[in-house]
Design a protein around this motif. Structure first.
Motif, PDB file in Angstrom:
ATOM      1  N   GLY A   1      28.457  37.717  21.335  1.00 38.10           N
ATOM      2  CA  GLY A   1      27.463  36.846  21.949  1.00 38.10           C
ATOM      3  C   GLY A   1      27.580  35.443  21.397  1.00 38.10           C
ATOM      4  O   GLY A   1      28.531  35.105  20.682  1.00 38.10           O
ATOM      5  N   ALA A   2      26.588  34.613  21.708  1.00 37.85           N
ATOM      6  CA  ALA A   2      26.636  33.199  21.332  1.00 37.85           C
ATOM      7  C   ALA A   2      26.719  33.008  19.819  1.00 37.85           C
ATOM      8  O   ALA A   2      27.365  32.068  19.339  1.00 37.85           O
ATOM      9  N   SER A   3      26.086  33.891  19.047  1.00 33.96           N
ATOM     10  CA  SER A   3      26.056  33.729  17.591  1.00 33.96           C
ATOM     11  C   SER A   3      27.438  33.853  16.963  1.00 33.96           C
ATOM     12  O   SER A   3      27.656  33.388  15.839  1.00 33.96           O
ATOM     13  N   GLN A   4      28.384  34.480  17.652  1.00 31.91           N
ATOM     14  CA  GLN A   4      29.738  34.656  17.115  1.00 31.91           C
ATOM     15  C   GLN A   4      30.710  33.570  17.578  1.00 31.91           C
ATOM     16  O   GLN A   4      31.871  33.578  17.184  1.00 31.91           O
ATOM     17  N   ALA A   5      30.252  32.638  18.409  1.00 34.47           N
ATOM     18  CA  ALA A   5      31.175  31.722  19.083  1.00 34.47           C
ATOM     19  C   ALA A   5      31.991  30.881  18.107  1.00 34.47           C
ATOM     20  O   ALA A   5      33.207  30.707  18.286  1.00 34.47           O
ATOM     21  N   ALA A   6      31.360  30.335  17.070  1.00 34.26           N
ATOM     22  CA  ALA A   6      32.088  29.477  16.123  1.00 34.26           C
ATOM     23  C   ALA A   6      33.161  30.261  15.379  1.00 34.26           C
ATOM     24  O   ALA A   6      34.308  29.799  15.233  1.00 34.26           O
TER      25      ALA A   6
END
Length: 258
Positions: A66-71
């Motif tokens: 999800g977004a929290s893993q993007a970096a």
């Protein structure tokens, strides 16, 4: 000339060989030994709800949860693809669920275009976000495909929980009807109520697995599947593929055809 019995036996063998390449594992326990599931050749791939792999030669499929893993994803995924020989990528985990990736189809499309679609240039195959088995799942995925302009979805990933094998099979077939021509990966499936999370009896789980796994192995449009899961007691123990020590149990042996 072959007898009818010999032809039937040959067909059964071919179906078994085809199905042998489909089974995988959602591997959330890095301290457990995954090699105990690889002894028969039935299980040939795994994923870890992220980009961290385990020490094994079997195929690893990374997931952008999800977004929290993007970096972290952007900083590592290219090296993971190269070092692990990655050929497939999984999209977001149950984006239609607030407790999981929790993304609208529009937000998921924006993340996909930025973090997943560029990987297509490396030749990997891209799996759709995997909705849960709730009633909103199919509609969510349809909306995602509609709004994700310029997105490549090579295969459809879905989750299906239920206590009726026939209901789960019907739900999977519905996705096939809505997305004809797209291979389907059932990346989570198990014998449990999707609303309450309550499990089935041990005998019901074994029967459920046998029926659905045979169906999955026989259907050409179902490319891969992964039973949920490997927990050692942190879920209804009847669906665990390992015992409390992390060793493969009778259900796990059933799953790998031991």
């Amino acid at each position: 000339m072959f007898s009818a019995a010999a032809l039937v036996a040959c067909l059964a063998c071919l179906l078994s060989i085809a199905g042998a390449q489909k089974a995988g594992l959602p591997w959330s326990q890095p301290s457990f030994d995954i090699s105990q599931f690889l002894t028969t050749g039935k299980v040939t791939w795994y994923y870890t709800f992220g980009i961290s792999s385990v020490s094994t030669s079997t195929e690893f499929v990374p997931m952008l949860f999800g977004a929290s893993q993007a970096a972290q994803w952007d900083s590592s995924i290219n090296s993971v693809i190269q070092n692990q020989g990655v050929t497939h990528i999984l999209g977001f985990n149950e984006p239609n669920e607030p407790s999981q990736a929790n993304l609208s189809p529009q937000a998921a499309a924006a993340l996909w275009q930025q973090h997943i679609q560029p990987l297509k240039a490396q030749g990997v195959l891209l799996g759709s976000p995997a909705p849960s088995s709730s009633s909103s799942g199919l509609q969510w995925l349809q909306q995602f495909v509609q709004v994700c302009t310029g997105c490549t979805v090579d295969f459809i990933a879905i989750h299906q929980f239920g206590t009726s094998a026939s209901d789960v099979i019907a739900a999977v077939q519905e996705y096939h009807d809505v997305f004809p021509g797209k291979p389907i990966w059932v990346t989570e499936w198990t014998c449990a109520d999707p609303n309450s999370g309550s499990g089935c009896s041990a005998s019901a789980v074994a029967s459920f697995m046998q029926t659905i796994q045979a169906f999955f192995d026989s259907q050409s449009y179902i490319e891969r599947y992964a039973w949920f899961g490997v927990f050692a007691g942190s879920s209804p123990v009847q669906i665990d593929l390992v015992d409390s020590s992390g060793h493969i149990n009778a259900l796990g042996e059933q799953y790998i055809g031991a």
